[in-house]
Design an enzyme around this catalytic site. Structure first.
Site, short mmCIF file in Angstrom:
data_model
loop_
_atom_site.label_atom_id
_atom_site.label_comp_id
_atom_site.label_asym_id
_atom_site.label_seq_id
_atom_site.Cartn_x
_atom_site.Cartn_y
_atom_site.Cartn_z
N ASP A 173 0.87 -1.17 0.00
CA ASP A 173 0.00 0.00 0.00
C ASP A 173 0.91 1.22 0.00
OD1 ASP A 173 -2.39 1.57 0.30
OD2 ASP A 173 -1.84 1.82 2.40
N ASP A 205 -1.11 -0.53 6.33
CA ASP A 205 -1.28 -0.07 7.71
C ASP A 205 -2.67 0.44 8.03
OD1 ASP A 205 -1.32 2.38 6.38
OD2 ASP A 205 -0.31 3.42 8.02
N ASP A 238 -6.70 -2.09 4.35
CA ASP A 238 -5.75 -3.11 3.92
C ASP A 238 -5.99 -4.46 4.58
OD1 ASP A 238 -4.26 -1.28 2.34
OD2 ASP A 238 -3.29 -0.52 4.14
#
Length: 763
Positions: free
Chosen positions: A309, A506, A510
């Site tokens: 990400d 984080d 996700d």
């Protein structure tokens, strides 16, 4: 009581078997052979029951297991009256089970954060007023009121313009303005004024409910960790049984068959491998990387594809003030007044603005009559001046002037967010904020490739141009922009064709991908989130380069575990042949097997020995040097930005070079001494840390280039001392822009190659 017993069964068996074996030994030494025999028989029976239960459980789950060898060995030892051999086998089995249970203790993957955050009630707008109802009772087409700070309960369409924090779904930290009629998804937080929405789904079919289901499904699809011993069982069990039968048939003595089974008890698999894995888990934990069990470590060691990400992983995850564009005030004065006012604001951008002002040493005042307009900005009085800071549309309305449009264009090109500063009714400055790339991210990507990762992908919910910029800088293989949680799951499925996958993120958004990947890695340095619950690996330090070291530790631990298993099982095979030929009795074989176990454990303990990691270890003196130079480096950021500001202000119509002369004087008195100090003190530190002077050659070259460019600007200003022409202004502007580009590139090089060696705030 029964739950406690089941949870501690392995340890109970270990303690009991050790006590029975030791007690029998003491009784035999004291001449009480009957008591010794009884104790050893009890130990063998305990091991038989324990191994038989494990074998039945494996059969029920259709999983191959070497525990069947232990069952046969224990039963055989009792049958041929070798209880001491059985007691020793029980101790070996119990020890292996305890070590394995410790190594494979997985943190529970709870959805506590997701479910706790999900709204339980909604505020329905009715002709008679606002009525609180259960979110499950909300239907399509109803009007709901969402107050500031509340989570949108179901998907809908906003009746009036408002601003939302969509980080839970996209992971992006910047608030998103939604105009009237735009769609808004459940799970986002209203950070603007109270807003009404018209529902377009029910709670069960809304975005947030789907997110929770994605996590549940992804977790359910995760395969459990299979012990290393189980993968050897298919070949090892038949071999052992055939050799035992041949020994019995050839010698006509069942004792030989039992001896074969005893030395075949696969304790190198049950002991050595877990010890190597536990050692790897311990070493990773000391680095601030929590790996949730041996299964996660083993899968991390096999990983070949890493999907990142963006926000909070490759970037800081928090906006930072990057520039102050001035119109009718100095940069410091505009920032000081804006930061003074922002002290009373809870907006996501308020903190970075205040921090930037304090970093520049500006004295902040408490504002008077401060009022915050949710989602728009804040207004108040500071030092007798009326100040407003907020969104451009709130400050200048829907018809921005040329200067404001230029600010917006620059912000769009940089992927930044802008806030205007109004002083006494006139726009005085603009603040640009950006989520910066982590300085250690490029080095981390290079380190991942060095440990064997063949493909690195960036998957983010951000815009395509911003994602592409980050991908170029950190050098990933592919960039996937504007991804939803479902898109990230689909990307993981595609990338699985290239090898075992790792997902790094984080945010709550996700969590599904973290649970679905072969290994999920969460960054939890800023606090626990649903991502850390769903992840297999959690970085508790705010450094992504720790991931490469964790992967290096995982691969080394797995390699050592396999070496220990190979040596142990090879020697066990030799002992099996010796037992089959009659050279080993069951008791002697059990003792020999213990010696083989000790050797295998000694090999496995090599995993505890530290080796060179990718993370750089600095001496306290070098850390202090880098920390002090970093303070100077950061304090010069406004001076660097003023190079571009002075160049922007130059005009051939009125060729006033006063600001340029003052700028060059500051560069000569402040910037150049710092660059020389970097060359004398920083370059040697980095060269020692990286082990090569070639690694810092680029830093030295740019130090020289900066001094050269400043000298050129000084010479130009000296030659036009009597008056500047339009051509002189054009040349000066070109030189300043060139100097600014060199300075920005050099600062990025120092951030990545030098100052990232020391975490922010350390000394």
């Amino acid at each position: 009581m029964s739950r406690w017993f089941r949870r501690h069964l392995e340890m109970i068996v270990l303690v009991t078997s050790a006590s029975l074996l030791a007690g029998g030994g003491l009784a035999w030494w004291a001449g009480l052979s009957g008591a010794a025999r009884s104790a050893w028989i009890a130990g063998a029976l305990l091991g038989l029951a324990f191994a038989l239960a494990a074998t039945v459980d494996a059969a029920r789950h259709r999983r191959p297991t070497v525990d069947v060898i232990a069952v046969l060995a224990l039963a055989g030892a009792l049958w041929v009256d070798e209880p001491l051999a059985g007691a020793i086998i029980t101790l070996m089995l119990a020890t292996g089970q305890v070590l394995e249970a410790r190594a494979d203790a997985r943190a529970r993957r709870e959805l506590s954060l997701l479910t706790a955050r999900a709204p339980r009630t909604a505020r329905r707008v009715t002709p008679g007023g606002i009525v609180d109802v259960s979110v499950d009772d909300v239907g399509v087409g109803e009007r709901l009121l969402v107050r500031p700070g509340e989570v949108v309960p179901v998907d809908g369409r906003v009746v009036s313009a408002s601003t939302f924090d969509e980080a839970a779904l996209t992971g992006e930290p910047m608030p998103v303005a939604r105009p009237a009629g735009d769609d808004v998804r459940s799970g986002v937080v209203n950070v603007g004024a109270p807003v009404e929405i018209v529902t377009t789904t029910t709670a069960s079919t809304s975005t947030y409910a789907a997110l929770v289901r994605l996590v549940e499904q992804a977790q359910a699809s995760s395969a459990p960790f299979v012990r290393a011993a189980d993968r050897w069982a298919i070949a090892f069990v038949p071999l052992t049984l055939v050799l035992a039968c041949v020994a019995w048939w050839a010698a006509g003595d069942p004792v030989r068959a039992v001896a074969v089974l005893v030395v075949a008890t696969p304790c190198p698999l049950l002991l050595a491998a877990p010890i190597a894995i536990v050692s790897g888990l311990s070493r990773a934990a000391r680095m601030g990387v929590v790996i949730k069990g041996g299964g996660a470590l083993e899968r991390l060691a096999r990983a070949r594809v890493v999907v990142f990400d963006k926000t909070g992983t490759l970037t800081r995850g928090r906006p930072t003030l990057t520039d102050v564009l001035v119109r009718e005030a100095t940069a410091d004065e505009a920032l000081r007044l804006a930061a003074s006012l922002e002290q009373v604001s809870a907006h996501v951008l308020a903190g970075p603005i205040v921090e930037a002002a304090r970093a520049r040493g500006l004295a902040l005042e408490l504002p008077e009559a401060a009022e915050e307009i949710h989602g728009q900005g804040v207004a108040g009085t500071v030092d007798g001046r009326r100040v407003r800071v907020g969104r451009p549309s709130w400050i200048v309305g829907e018809r921005p002037d040329a200067w404001t449009r230029q600010v917006r264009r620059r912000a769009d090109l940089d992927g930044s967010m802008s806030a205007l500063v109004e002083l006494d009714g006139r726009v005085a400055a603009a603040l640009l904020l950006h989520d910066p790339i982590r300085p250690d991210a490029p080095r981390m990507v290079r380190a991942l490739r060095a440990v064997g990762v063949s493909r690195i992908v960036l998957a983010t919910g951000d815009r395509d141009d911003v994602a592409a910029m980050v991908g170029r800088i950190v050098a990933v293989d592919a960039v996937l922009a504007e991804c939803t949680p479902a898109d990230k799951l689909a990307a993981l499925e595609r990338e699985a064709a290239h090898g075992s996958t790792v997902m790094v993120g984080d945010g709550i958004n996700d969590a599904p991908a973290l649970a679905a990947a072969d290994v999920g890695v969460a960054l939890a340095a800023r606090g626990s989130t649903a991502s850390s619950e769903a992840a297999d690996v959690v970085l508790t330090v705010d450094r992504v380069d720790a991931l490469a070291d964790a992967m290096l530790i995982a691969r080394r631990s797995r390699r050592i575990a396999l070496q220990a298993v190979a040596v142990g099982m090879g020697l066990s095979l030799v002992a099996m042949i010796a037992a089959a030929l009659g050279y080993l009795s069951p008791t002697a074989g059990a003792a020999l097997q213990e010696a083989i176990d000790l050797l295998a454990i000694a090999i496995a303990l090599r995993a505890v020995v530290p080796t060179r990691m990718h993370s750089i270890v600095l001496s306290p003196e070098d850390r202090a040097t880098l920390a002090s130079l970093r303070v100077e480096h950061d304090s010069l950021a406004p001076l660097v930005e003023s190079v571009a500001s002075v160049a922007d202000a130059l005009t051939s119509a009125r060729p006033d070079l006063g600001d340029a002369r003052a700028l060059v004087a500051s560069l000569e008195s402040d910037l150049l001494p710092h660059e020389r100090a970097d060359e004398e003190r920083l370059v040697p530190v980095v060269a020692r840390a990286l082990g090569s002077t070639e690694a810092v050659a680029a830093l030295s070259r740019t130090h020289a280039e900066i001094e050269h460019q400043v000298a050129r600007v000084r010479r130009l200003l000296d030659t036009v001392d009597g008056g500047a022409t339009a051509e002189d202004v054009v040349e000066l502007r070109r030189m300043l822009y060139g100097l600014y580009a060199v300075l920005k590139l050099h600062n990025a090089q120092e951030d990545e190659g030098a100052f990232s060696l020391v975490p922010v705030g350390s000394a």
